[in-house]
Write an enzyme that holds these catalytic residues in place. Structure first.
Site, PDB file in Angstrom:
ATOM      1  N   LYS A  77       0.837  -1.207   0.000  1.00 46.69           N
ATOM      2  CA  LYS A  77       0.000   0.000   0.000  1.00 46.69           C
ATOM      3  C   LYS A  77       0.872   1.258   0.000  1.00 46.69           C
ATOM      4  O   LYS A  77       0.576   2.221  -0.696  1.00 46.69           O
ATOM      5  CB  LYS A  77      -0.965  -0.012   1.184  1.00 46.69           C
ATOM      6  CG  LYS A  77      -2.129  -0.948   0.939  1.00 46.69           C
ATOM      7  CD  LYS A  77      -3.017  -1.104   2.148  1.00 46.69           C
ATOM      8  CE  LYS A  77      -4.087  -2.160   1.877  1.00 46.69           C
ATOM      9  NZ  LYS A  77      -4.705  -2.651   3.097  1.00 46.69           N
ATOM     10  N   LYS A 126      -6.154  -9.702 -15.578  1.00 46.46           N
ATOM     11  CA  LYS A 126      -7.038  -9.911 -14.423  1.00 46.46           C
ATOM     12  C   LYS A 126      -8.089  -8.794 -14.373  1.00 46.46           C
ATOM     13  O   LYS A 126      -7.739  -7.622 -14.529  1.00 46.46           O
ATOM     14  CB  LYS A 126      -6.190  -9.874 -13.145  1.00 46.46           C
ATOM     15  CG  LYS A 126      -7.021  -9.916 -11.883  1.00 46.46           C
ATOM     16  CD  LYS A 126      -6.221  -9.662 -10.621  1.00 46.46           C
ATOM     17  CE  LYS A 126      -7.187  -9.502  -9.476  1.00 46.46           C
ATOM     18  NZ  LYS A 126      -6.937  -8.731  -8.383  1.00 46.46           N
ATOM     19  N   LYS A 143     -10.661  -3.264 -10.747  1.00 52.51           N
ATOM     20  CA  LYS A 143     -11.072  -1.868 -10.934  1.00 52.51           C
ATOM     21  C   LYS A 143      -9.877  -0.971 -11.245  1.00 52.51           C
ATOM     22  O   LYS A 143     -10.023   0.064 -11.877  1.00 52.51           O
ATOM     23  CB  LYS A 143     -11.902  -1.351  -9.751  1.00 52.51           C
ATOM     24  CG  LYS A 143     -11.228  -1.394  -8.401  1.00 52.51           C
ATOM     25  CD  LYS A 143     -12.199  -0.862  -7.343  1.00 52.51           C
ATOM     26  CE  LYS A 143     -11.673  -1.042  -5.930  1.00 52.51           C
ATOM     27  NZ  LYS A 143     -11.497  -2.439  -5.478  1.00 52.51           N
TER      28      LYS A 143
HETATM   29  P1  ADP Z   1      -9.991  -5.056  -7.476  1.00 53.53           P
HETATM   30  O1  ADP Z   1      -8.834  -5.840  -8.066  1.00 53.53           O
HETATM   31  O2  ADP Z   1     -11.032  -4.765  -8.496  1.00 53.53           O
HETATM   32  O3  ADP Z   1      -9.533  -3.831  -6.720  1.00 53.53           O
HETATM   33  P2  ADP Z   1     -10.356  -6.148  -4.861  1.00 53.53           P
HETATM   34  O4  ADP Z   1      -8.886  -6.241  -4.672  1.00 53.53           O
HETATM   35  O5  ADP Z   1     -11.133  -5.113  -4.118  1.00 53.53           O
HETATM   36  O6  ADP Z   1     -10.672  -6.007  -6.436  1.00 53.53           O
HETATM   37  O7  ADP Z   1     -10.950  -7.583  -4.582  1.00 53.53           O
HETATM   38  C1  ADP Z   1     -11.985  -7.899  -3.695  1.00 53.53           C
HETATM   39  C2  ADP Z   1     -12.154  -9.407  -3.716  1.00 53.53           C
HETATM   40  O8  ADP Z   1     -12.487  -9.887  -5.030  1.00 53.53           O
HETATM   41  C3  ADP Z   1     -10.883 -10.155  -3.321  1.00 53.53           C
HETATM   42  O9  ADP Z   1     -11.234 -11.244  -2.493  1.00 53.53           O
HETATM   43  C4  ADP Z   1     -10.303 -10.649  -4.631  1.00 53.53           C
HETATM   44  O10 ADP Z   1      -9.587 -11.850  -4.460  1.00 53.53           O
HETATM   45  C5  ADP Z   1     -11.540 -10.853  -5.489  1.00 53.53           C
HETATM   46  N1  ADP Z   1     -11.224 -10.562  -6.900  1.00 53.53           N
HETATM   47  C6  ADP Z   1     -11.032  -9.337  -7.445  1.00 53.53           C
HETATM   48  N2  ADP Z   1     -10.765  -9.409  -8.769  1.00 53.53           N
HETATM   49  C7  ADP Z   1     -10.744 -10.730  -9.076  1.00 53.53           C
HETATM   50  C8  ADP Z   1     -10.519 -11.467 -10.294  1.00 53.53           C
HETATM   51  N3  ADP Z   1     -10.272 -10.870 -11.461  1.00 53.53           N
HETATM   52  N4  ADP Z   1     -10.566 -12.810 -10.230  1.00 53.53           N
HETATM   53  C9  ADP Z   1     -10.844 -13.437  -9.052  1.00 53.53           C
HETATM   54  N5  ADP Z   1     -11.078 -12.813  -7.884  1.00 53.53           N
HETATM   55  C10 ADP Z   1     -11.032 -11.467  -7.881  1.00 53.53           C
END
Ligand code: ADP
Ligand code: TRP
Length: 321
Positions: A110, A190, A193
């Protein structure tokens, strides 16, 4: 078996969040006594916008309820409705070695991403340990990035038990679902967001359709056979399809005479079939926020009762009774 997980309220969910995190969390309600909470205090380490936090908190609750969380089976609550975790976090922090927190990857990542180093960000794993230990959780399903935090939780719990010579806390096990694949985004990376390649869980259907239609595919002519395993549309279709539907789609690709346009249309249709009822349920909940509130309050009451028992035991152990 008690299973606990926390989800940060961090904005609109996308397909990756649903298949990677939410669907497995909701599945927990069939496997044991599930506690699912909205980690508002953790979100405060990065979100400093009251209205955004309020809205995101409601959204997470409505999303979970819309997508099948059954409040008669799982306990859904807001972290901030259980203030006991803060007192517990303090008691734990007094036995947490600095070095343990300094080694946490998530903290270092972070900082590397430019998030300001606050005390809250640093102490984040201790609060997470309090969340987990307050409910005497056996299993904690988390993404790979959170595994270290569950290990910190075990260390801290063991330290506390040892320091005071009482087994106040049960040591939890992390559960990392290796089978949950990384869901690809519109560009094949992947879905995240941060990459601007997402499809929102409850985006307006027209928007979803537009995004699906724009997914890049190769230039194999319509009449030629196509490789399903090299196609982004197929990879997304797989998420929704049952075995028979998947086999049929695979056969369509391999046979030829089936264009990417057809596959995209089929993807949109299967998404609508699966999420249409979720969308309706969500619209109902948005129109009846009092029902969401009632679920959260009932959840908080149950969670708080358990947290109180643990906190009392910890207070007794340290000499605060
Ligand atoms: P982002 O990558 O969009 O910021 P987060 O890190 O907030 O998403 O992820 C929240 C949850 O969703 C976590 O448990 C993460 O493992 C899951 N997750 C996010 N993107 C994916 C993806 N592309 N494939 C599988 N799981 C995901
Ligand atoms: N840190 C977790 C995340 O970002 C959220 C969380 C907070 C959590 N407390 C927890 C997860 C306790 C599991 C158990 O995803």
């Amino acid at each position: 078996m008690r299973i606990l997980t926390g989800i940060q309220p961090s904005g609109k969910l996308h397909w990756g969040n649903y298949f990677g995190a939410m669907q497995p969390s909701i599945g927990m309600q069939e496997k044991g006594e599930a506690f699912i909470f909205i980690a508002q205090y953790h979100a405060l380490t990065t979100v400093h916008d009251a209205e955004a936090l309020r809205q995101a908190t409601f959204d997470v609750a409505a999303d979970f309820l819309a997508c099948g969380l059954d409040p008669t089976k799982a306990c859904l609550f807001r972290q901030a409705d259980v203030p006991e975790v803060h007192e517990l976090a303090w008691l734990l922090s007094t036995v947490t070695p600095m070095g343990l927190l300094e080694r946490c990857h998530s903290y270092k990542d972070k900082l590397a991403r430019g998030i300001a180093a606050s005390h809250g960000l640093f102490a984040y794993p201790v609060l997470m340990a309090a969340d987990i230990l307050a409910y005497q959780s056996d299993v904690v399903p988390v993404g790979r990035d959170q595994k270290q935090h569950v290990e910190v939780t075990r260390d801290v719990a063991a330290k506390f038990n040892q320091a005071y010579g009482v087994e106040v806390f049960k040591l939890p096990e992390p559960m990392i679902s290796e089978s949950v694949a990384v869901i690809p985004g519109l560009d094949g990376q992947k879905m995240s967001k941060s990459y601007n390649n997402t499809i929102g869980l409850f985006d307006p259907p027209k928007e979803v359709k537009g995004k699906i239609m724009k997914i890049a595919t190769d230039s194999t002519p319509l009449e030629d056979p196509k490789d399903p395993d090299a196609c982004r549309v197929f990879a997304l279709y797989k998420l929704f399809a049952d075995e028979a539907e998947l086999e049929e789609m695979r056969a369509n690709y391999l046979r030829g005479g089936y264009g990417y346009g057809h596959a995209k249309k089929a993807l949109f249709e299967i998404y609508q079939r699966k999420f249409g009822p979720f969308r309706e349920r969500r619209e109902y909940l948005v129109a009846h926020p009092e029902e969401v509130e009632a679920v959260l309050q009932a959840g908080a009451e149950k969670a708080r009762a358990q947290a109180r028992i643990t906190l009392n035991a910890a207070r007794r152990a340290v000499g605060l009774d």
